[in-house]
Write a protein that holds these residues in place. Structure first.
Motif, mmCIF file in Angstrom:
data_model
loop_
_atom_site.group_PDB
_atom_site.id
_atom_site.type_symbol
_atom_site.label_atom_id
_atom_site.label_comp_id
_atom_site.label_asym_id
_atom_site.label_seq_id
_atom_site.Cartn_x
_atom_site.Cartn_y
_atom_site.Cartn_z
ATOM 1 N N SER A 2 -7.230 0.770 4.140
ATOM 2 C CA SER A 2 -6.143 1.700 4.444
ATOM 3 C C SER A 2 -6.627 3.138 4.433
ATOM 4 O O SER A 2 -7.561 3.503 3.715
ATOM 5 C CB SER A 2 -5.018 1.565 3.412
ATOM 6 N N LEU A 3 -5.935 3.954 5.209
ATOM 7 C CA LEU A 3 -6.121 5.403 5.192
ATOM 8 C C LEU A 3 -4.903 6.004 4.507
ATOM 9 O O LEU A 3 -3.763 5.682 4.871
ATOM 10 C CB LEU A 3 -6.233 5.938 6.626
ATOM 11 N N LEU A 4 -5.154 6.853 3.513
ATOM 12 C CA LEU A 4 -4.074 7.464 2.750
ATOM 13 C C LEU A 4 -4.120 8.975 2.872
ATOM 14 O O LEU A 4 -5.196 9.580 2.918
ATOM 15 C CB LEU A 4 -4.184 7.098 1.271
ATOM 16 N N ARG A 5 -2.952 9.571 2.880
ATOM 17 C CA ARG A 5 -2.817 11.029 2.795
ATOM 18 C C ARG A 5 -1.859 11.303 1.652
ATOM 19 O O ARG A 5 -0.696 10.876 1.701
ATOM 20 C CB ARG A 5 -2.290 11.594 4.110
ATOM 21 N N HIS A 6 -2.345 11.956 0.609
ATOM 22 C CA HIS A 6 -1.548 12.238 -0.589
ATOM 23 C C HIS A 6 -0.933 10.953 -1.151
ATOM 24 O O HIS A 6 0.234 10.937 -1.556
ATOM 25 C CB HIS A 6 -0.470 13.276 -0.315
ATOM 26 N N GLY A 7 -1.719 9.870 -1.142
ATOM 27 C CA GLY A 7 -1.281 8.607 -1.721
ATOM 28 C C GLY A 7 -0.397 7.743 -0.845
ATOM 29 O O GLY A 7 -0.010 6.654 -1.238
ATOM 30 N N THR A 8 -0.078 8.206 0.359
ATOM 31 C CA THR A 8 0.779 7.454 1.279
ATOM 32 C C THR A 8 -0.057 6.884 2.410
ATOM 33 O O THR A 8 -0.848 7.607 3.031
ATOM 34 C CB THR A 8 1.877 8.365 1.869
ATOM 35 N N PRO A 62 -1.278 3.275 13.212
ATOM 36 C CA PRO A 62 -0.970 4.616 12.679
ATOM 37 C C PRO A 62 0.522 4.755 12.391
ATOM 38 O O PRO A 62 1.354 4.252 13.139
ATOM 39 C CB PRO A 62 -1.413 5.560 13.797
ATOM 40 N N ASP A 63 0.826 5.429 11.297
ATOM 41 C CA ASP A 63 2.217 5.677 10.912
ATOM 42 C C ASP A 63 2.813 6.667 11.916
ATOM 43 O O ASP A 63 2.344 7.802 12.024
ATOM 44 C CB ASP A 63 2.254 6.261 9.505
ATOM 45 N N PRO A 64 3.859 6.259 12.661
ATOM 46 C CA PRO A 64 4.448 7.156 13.655
ATOM 47 C C PRO A 64 5.109 8.387 13.037
ATOM 48 O O PRO A 64 5.330 9.387 13.719
ATOM 49 C CB PRO A 64 5.471 6.281 14.386
ATOM 50 N N GLY A 65 5.398 8.352 11.746
ATOM 51 C CA GLY A 65 6.011 9.492 11.076
ATOM 52 C C GLY A 65 4.997 10.510 10.573
ATOM 53 O O GLY A 65 5.377 11.563 10.067
ATOM 54 N N PHE A 66 3.701 10.201 10.712
ATOM 55 C CA PHE A 66 2.658 11.107 10.238
ATOM 56 C C PHE A 66 1.997 11.769 11.440
ATOM 57 O O PHE A 66 1.668 11.108 12.422
ATOM 58 C CB PHE A 66 1.609 10.346 9.424
ATOM 59 N N THR A 67 1.818 13.090 11.367
ATOM 60 C CA THR A 67 1.157 13.820 12.438
ATOM 61 C C THR A 67 -0.328 13.938 12.123
ATOM 62 O O THR A 67 -0.716 14.604 11.154
ATOM 63 C CB THR A 67 1.768 15.224 12.603
ATOM 64 N N PHE A 68 -1.151 13.262 12.911
ATOM 65 C CA PHE A 68 -2.606 13.325 12.755
ATOM 66 C C PHE A 68 -3.106 14.600 13.420
ATOM 67 O O PHE A 68 -2.837 14.834 14.597
ATOM 68 C CB PHE A 68 -3.268 12.108 13.399
ATOM 69 N N VAL A 69 -3.798 15.424 12.640
ATOM 70 C CA VAL A 69 -4.318 16.697 13.116
ATOM 71 C C VAL A 69 -5.835 16.680 12.952
ATOM 72 O O VAL A 69 -6.347 16.263 11.904
ATOM 73 C CB VAL A 69 -3.701 17.870 12.306
ATOM 74 N N VAL A 70 -6.550 17.133 13.977
ATOM 75 C CA VAL A 70 -8.005 17.188 13.918
ATOM 76 C C VAL A 70 -8.436 17.989 12.690
ATOM 77 O O VAL A 70 -7.899 19.058 12.408
ATOM 78 C CB VAL A 70 -8.578 17.814 15.209
ATOM 79 N N GLY A 71 -9.385 17.420 11.945
ATOM 80 C CA GLY A 71 -9.913 18.085 10.758
ATOM 81 C C GLY A 71 -9.282 17.639 9.453
ATOM 82 O O GLY A 71 -9.825 17.899 8.381
ATOM 83 N N VAL A 72 -8.142 16.947 9.518
ATOM 84 C CA VAL A 72 -7.486 16.468 8.304
ATOM 85 C C VAL A 72 -8.353 15.371 7.666
ATOM 86 O O VAL A 72 -8.891 14.515 8.357
ATOM 87 C CB VAL A 72 -6.069 15.936 8.607
#
Length: 106
Positions: free
Chosen positions: A59-65, A34-44
């Motif tokens: 890979s898992l992406l959020r907004h292309g990252t 997991p990317d330490p700079g990304f905050t994983f929030v339940v439901g995302v």
């Protein structure tokens, strides 16, 4: 091990389609790297993307990252190769232990 319903830890999926019916594939898995700079929030909701490699990775992406990865389970890789889109919903996040549910986008 055959016939045991439900997840059995270690990131393995329960059952899964024996046929080519990717719409039936559901799995719970832990997020690797997991990317330490990304905050994983339940439901995302995260996008699930196949990286053909070698080696093959998912890979898992959020907004292309890229924010993490999943185990490249054969059924998931096969379905992604067939062009079936998948998404992952964050089920729990405690420190570096992040669990997601992966399902096809219907």
């Amino acid at each position: 091990m055959s016939g045991s319903p439900g997840p059995s830890g270690g990131g393995m999926f329960s059952g899964g389609p024996e046929s080519d019916d990717c719409s039936a594939l559901r799995l719970d898995d832990s997020v690797s790297s997991p990317d330490p700079g990304f905050t994983f929030v339940v439901g995302v909701i995260l996008d699930v993307v196949l990286n053909p490699g070698p080696p093959v990775t998912v890979s898992l992406l959020r907004h292309g990252t890229r924010v993490g990865s999943l185990h490249p389970l054969p059924a998931l890789v096969r379905c992604l190769n067939q062009g079936v889109p998948f998404q992952a919903e964050v089920l729990s996040a405690s420190g570096g232990d992040i669990r997601v549910r992966v399902e096809p986008v219907l």
